[in-house]
Design an enzyme around this catalytic site. Structure first.
Site, PDB file in Angstrom:
ATOM      1  N   LYS A   1      29.091  10.598  41.247  1.00 58.10           N
ATOM      2  CA  LYS A   1      28.412   9.882  42.364  1.00 58.10           C
ATOM      3  C   LYS A   1      28.792  10.324  43.543  1.00 58.10           C
ATOM      4  O   LYS A   1      27.526  10.610  44.298  1.00 58.10           O
ATOM      5  CB  LYS A   1      28.866   8.206  42.369  1.00 58.10           C
ATOM      6  CG  LYS A   1      28.057   7.458  41.548  1.00 58.10           C
ATOM      7  CD  LYS A   1      28.189   5.898  41.669  1.00 58.10           C
ATOM      8  CE  LYS A   1      29.728   5.762  41.056  1.00 58.10           C
ATOM      9  NZ  LYS A   1      30.018   4.323  41.143  1.00 58.10           N
TER      10      LYS A   1
ATOM     11  N   ARG B   1      34.206  10.559  28.639  1.00 58.78           N
ATOM     12  CA  ARG B   1      33.124  10.646  29.397  1.00 58.78           C
ATOM     13  C   ARG B   1      32.133  11.540  28.907  1.00 58.78           C
ATOM     14  O   ARG B   1      32.377  12.121  28.041  1.00 58.78           O
ATOM     15  CB  ARG B   1      33.380  11.378  30.693  1.00 58.78           C
ATOM     16  CG  ARG B   1      34.501  10.687  31.653  1.00 58.78           C
ATOM     17  CD  ARG B   1      34.688  11.754  32.844  1.00 58.78           C
ATOM     18  NE  ARG B   1      33.426  11.657  33.686  1.00 58.78           N
ATOM     19  CZ  ARG B   1      33.388  10.652  34.842  1.00 58.78           C
ATOM     20  NH1 ARG B   1      34.462   9.912  34.934  1.00 58.78           N
ATOM     21  NH2 ARG B   1      32.433  10.710  35.707  1.00 58.78           N
TER      22      ARG B   1
ATOM     23  N   GLU C   1      31.414   0.549  40.550  1.00 63.40           N
ATOM     24  CA  GLU C   1      31.769   0.326  42.028  1.00 63.40           C
ATOM     25  C   GLU C   1      30.253   0.536  42.644  1.00 63.40           C
ATOM     26  O   GLU C   1      29.679   1.762  42.606  1.00 63.40           O
ATOM     27  CB  GLU C   1      32.591   1.339  42.353  1.00 63.40           C
ATOM     28  CG  GLU C   1      33.243   1.391  43.653  1.00 63.40           C
ATOM     29  CD  GLU C   1      34.053   2.484  44.181  1.00 63.40           C
ATOM     30  OE1 GLU C   1      34.597   3.139  43.419  1.00 63.40           O
ATOM     31  OE2 GLU C   1      34.335   2.393  45.428  1.00 63.40           O
TER      32      GLU C   1
HETATM   33  P1  ATP Z   1      31.964   8.502  39.570  1.00 66.03           P
HETATM   34  O1  ATP Z   1      32.839   9.595  39.408  1.00 66.03           O
HETATM   35  O2  ATP Z   1      30.258   9.003  39.294  1.00 66.03           O
HETATM   36  O3  ATP Z   1      31.648   7.783  40.725  1.00 66.03           O
HETATM   37  P2  ATP Z   1      32.974   6.312  38.468  1.00 66.03           P
HETATM   38  O4  ATP Z   1      33.776   6.208  37.367  1.00 66.03           O
HETATM   39  O5  ATP Z   1      33.701   6.211  39.816  1.00 66.03           O
HETATM   40  O6  ATP Z   1      31.928   7.563  38.169  1.00 66.03           O
HETATM   41  P3  ATP Z   1      32.041   3.454  38.448  1.00 66.03           P
HETATM   42  O7  ATP Z   1      30.928   2.847  39.158  1.00 66.03           O
HETATM   43  O8  ATP Z   1      33.536   3.383  38.754  1.00 66.03           O
HETATM   44  O9  ATP Z   1      31.780   5.257  38.567  1.00 66.03           O
HETATM   45  O10 ATP Z   1      31.899   3.494  37.088  1.00 66.03           O
HETATM   46  C1  ATP Z   1      31.607   2.612  36.209  1.00 66.03           C
HETATM   47  C2  ATP Z   1      31.656   2.494  34.709  1.00 66.03           C
HETATM   48  O11 ATP Z   1      31.034   3.880  34.201  1.00 66.03           O
HETATM   49  C3  ATP Z   1      33.419   3.114  34.556  1.00 66.03           C
HETATM   50  O12 ATP Z   1      33.996   2.303  33.520  1.00 66.03           O
HETATM   51  C4  ATP Z   1      33.420   4.399  34.304  1.00 66.03           C
HETATM   52  O13 ATP Z   1      34.380   4.909  33.285  1.00 66.03           O
HETATM   53  C5  ATP Z   1      31.906   4.624  33.740  1.00 66.03           C
HETATM   54  N1  ATP Z   1      31.601   5.992  33.923  1.00 66.03           N
HETATM   55  C6  ATP Z   1      31.396   6.906  34.868  1.00 66.03           C
HETATM   56  N2  ATP Z   1      30.903   8.161  34.653  1.00 66.03           N
HETATM   57  C7  ATP Z   1      30.907   8.208  33.281  1.00 66.03           C
HETATM   58  C8  ATP Z   1      30.570   9.078  32.307  1.00 66.03           C
HETATM   59  N3  ATP Z   1      30.178  10.226  32.784  1.00 66.03           N
HETATM   60  N4  ATP Z   1      30.629   8.836  31.061  1.00 66.03           N
HETATM   61  C9  ATP Z   1      30.934   7.724  30.717  1.00 66.03           C
HETATM   62  N5  ATP Z   1      31.416   6.593  31.524  1.00 66.03           N
HETATM   63  C10 ATP Z   1      31.088   6.830  32.743  1.00 66.03           C
HETATM   64 MG    MG Z   2      35.055   4.872  40.122  1.00 71.09          MG
END
Ligand code: ATP
Ligand code: MG
Length: 559
Positions: free
Chosen positions: A272, A262, A36
């Site tokens: 983020k 994760r 995102e």
């Molecule tokens: P954040 O909580 O940091 O905003 P998010 O999951 O909302 O992370 P996205 O941009 O939606 O961020 O994530 C893109 C991809 O990265 C998704 O498939 C998510 O599952 C994966 N991802 C995010 N954080 C992690 C992590 N700590 N370990 C492994 N994969 C991750």
């Molecule tokens: Mg997300």
């Protein structure tokens, strides 16, 4: 396979192999990485990137980059650009397969009409708060919305008018009609569309209704022909809706969602939203602050993409969440840097040493290796003269027994040069601070050897005063004091007040003066360093990437 002989991809690789064997997707493997664009990528994302791109590649498949840009209020083009750059930096490429969920808004709208016609979606007039109230809890079923039984025609009419902008923000939603008593809260008539008058960074003002992530994601996967939709564990509860949606819309060969754990690291925030808070409230200098776990920050700190990929490979793909020791990442980093970083002598806290019996004006050069781990890195010449700098803490006026460095009357080896003996300590009469040492050298000890074979326990690094430049060096510690930054509930309270130490009076050897931004070195005895973009024409700035002490190796050796 990694070095332990374990197949990368673990249980996901097994599923992919079964699907190839059973020809479920005609032998195709197609994944996607779906960030995102609401912030910069962090170390956690690199695990997802390695899995999404890595498993596609390992199985002869493809991986798309898709921006999940369904929430215009938090998203920005700035993030889109940086995310692409960071993925490339990590070493992956989506070729021409760059997509945006927003490209599918028309199709998603059409699918919503289909759901309404099938009697599987309705326009609901409850407010967000009322929807929450009606939803029930983990132990109590929800209640049906009073708008749940609207006719198909009324729903079609209202939904169309939602799109046209006839209703205020938040006044109505489109919801799936599933089961308000489902034990899975996600299945209690989830919201598919909300009214939001916020211009979108790609579609502008075209839409005032936006699909939710839960609705847009499975359909975007279907539209792109994704076979394996890999995501983190928190989406597990959403999988029944993912499957339900693709089934009721009769998507042929529906993709499957598979969840993995994760990546969590000690002392590290991987969210983020929280990282944004650190940036916006000024706790760090920006998304690329070298203390940030963003790929930007790690890169500026001097981390190599290879070390991050190695970490992800070794951590592997598991189904249970765990926290990886930060020292393990540093271990992977040192392994990589040890092979490639050129060695240099740098004095961080200089103390002047005058070698009284060394001829004034004389300069000698000592040949020294650029990298003992890599003979092809060659050698360089280090100039030596009567006045040199050594590290302040390599001298003690009143040393304890086990101190093998310089002290009054004691002898020490200067790396690649001579033995010196401290004869006199010069102090500032007003402050008592030691400002200079007066030493003698043994001319017989050139290159660090003596004919009489006498033993000197300590070897210290140095630079020639006249043949060195001033530089700034920034030393870092963990950004948080606690292994779990959220301990006690407030990560701001756990910030380490000493996470940055700036040394402005360092002395670097001549050979370093030509270094450019991003160049990496091992400063003898101090660790690995990288040239920071804050460097100017006449003054280099270095970040310490990591010290030399490998705490992970110690843990490993003990076990
Ligand atoms: P954040 O909580 O940091 O905003 P998010 O999951 O909302 O992370 P996205 O941009 O939606 O961020 O994530 C893109 C991809 O990265 C998704 O498939 C998510 O599952 C994966 N991802 C995010 N954080 C992690 C992590 N700590 N370990 C492994 N994969 C991750
Ligand atoms: Mg997300």
């Amino acid at each position: 396979m990694n070095e332990e002989g374990i197949k990368f991809g673990g249980f996901i690789q097994d599923i992919i192999e079964e699907d190839i064997a059973s020809n479920r997707y005609g032998g195709r493997v197609h994944t996607r990485f779906p960030p995102e664009p609401n912030g910069y990528l962090h170390i956690g994302h690199s695990k997802a990137i390695c899995i999404d791109f890595g498993l596609a590649e390992a199985n002869g498949g493809l991986c798309n980059l898709r921006f999940d840009d369904t929430n215009p209020s938090t998203e920005d083009v700035e993030y889109v650009e940086s995310i692409m750059e960071d993925i490339r930096w990590l070493g992956f490429d989506w070729d021409d397969r760059l997509y945006y969920a927003s490209d599918y808004f028309d199709q998603l709208y059409e699918y919503a009409l289909q759901l309404i016609r099938k009697g599987l979606a309705y326009v609901c007039d409850l407010s967000a708060e009322e929807i929450r109230e009606y939803r029930g809890t983990l132990t109590e079923p929800g209640r049906n919305s009073p708008y749940r039984d609207r006719s198909v025609d009324e729903n079609l009419d209202l939904f169309e008018r939602m799109r046209k902008g006839e209703f205020p923000d938040g006044s109505r939603t489109l919801r799936a009609k599933i089961d308000m008593a489902s034990p899975n809260i996600v299945m209690r008539d989830p919201v598919l569309y909300r009214i939001l008058r916020v211009p979108h960074h790609r579609t502008g003002d075209k839409w005032c209704i936006y699909p939710t992530y839960d609705y847009a994601h499975p359909l975007s996967d279907a539209i792109e022909g994704i076979t394996h939709s890999l995501c983190t564990l928190e989406f597990e509860e959403h999988r029944p809706f993912y499957d339900w949606l693709l089934e009721v819309l009769e998507i042929p060969q529906p993709p499957k969602q598979i969840e993995f754990a994760r990546l969590n690291l000690t002392y590290t925030l991987t969210s983020k939203r929280r990282l944004r808070r650190l940036v916006e409230d000024g706790y760090v200098s920006g998304w690329d602050d070298p203390r940030m776990p963003t790929l930007r920050g790690l890169r500026r700190r001097g981390y190599t993409p290879e070390s991050i990929r190695t970490l992800c490979e070794r951590v592997g793909v598991a189904k249970a969440n765990s926290v990886v020791d930060y020292a393990f990442l540093e271990h992977c980093l040192r392994e990589d840097l040890n092979k490639r970083a050129l060695r240099a002598m740098v004095v961080l806290r200089p103390l002047k040493v005058v070698i009284t019996n060394y001829p004034e004006g004389q300069v000698e050069e000592f040949e020294t290796e650029n990298n003992p781990e890599d003979p092809s890195a060659g050698t360089r010449k280090v100039p030596f003269s009567r006045e040199i700098y050594i590290e302040r803490d390599d001298f003690m006026e009143d040393p304890p027994k086990k101190f093998f460095r310089l002290a009054p009357g004691r002898e020490v080896r200067l790396k690649s040069a001579y033995y010196i003996t401290c004869q006199e300590v010069v102090k500032d009469p007003s402050t008592g601070e030691i400002v200079e040492l007066r030493c003698t050298y043994d001319p017989e000890s050139r290159g660090g050897m003596t004919p009489d074979g006498r033993r000197v326990r300590g070897t210290i690094h140095w630079v020639s005063a006249a043949h060195s430049h001033k530089a700034e060096v920034r030393l870092y510690d963990h950004l948080f004091l606690t292994e779990d930054p959220e301990e006690g509930g407030d990560f701001i309270a756990n910030l380490n007040p000493n996470s940055l130490e700036v040394l402005t009076d360092c002395r670097i050897e001549l050979a370093l003066a030509e270094a450019s931004v991003g160049d990496r070195f091992q400063f003898l005895r101090h660790g690995y360093f990288v040239v920071d973009p804050d460097s100017t024409e006449d003054r280099l700035v270095f970040n310490r990437t990591v010290s030399l002490r490998d705490t992970w190796q110690k843990i490993k050796d003990k076990s």
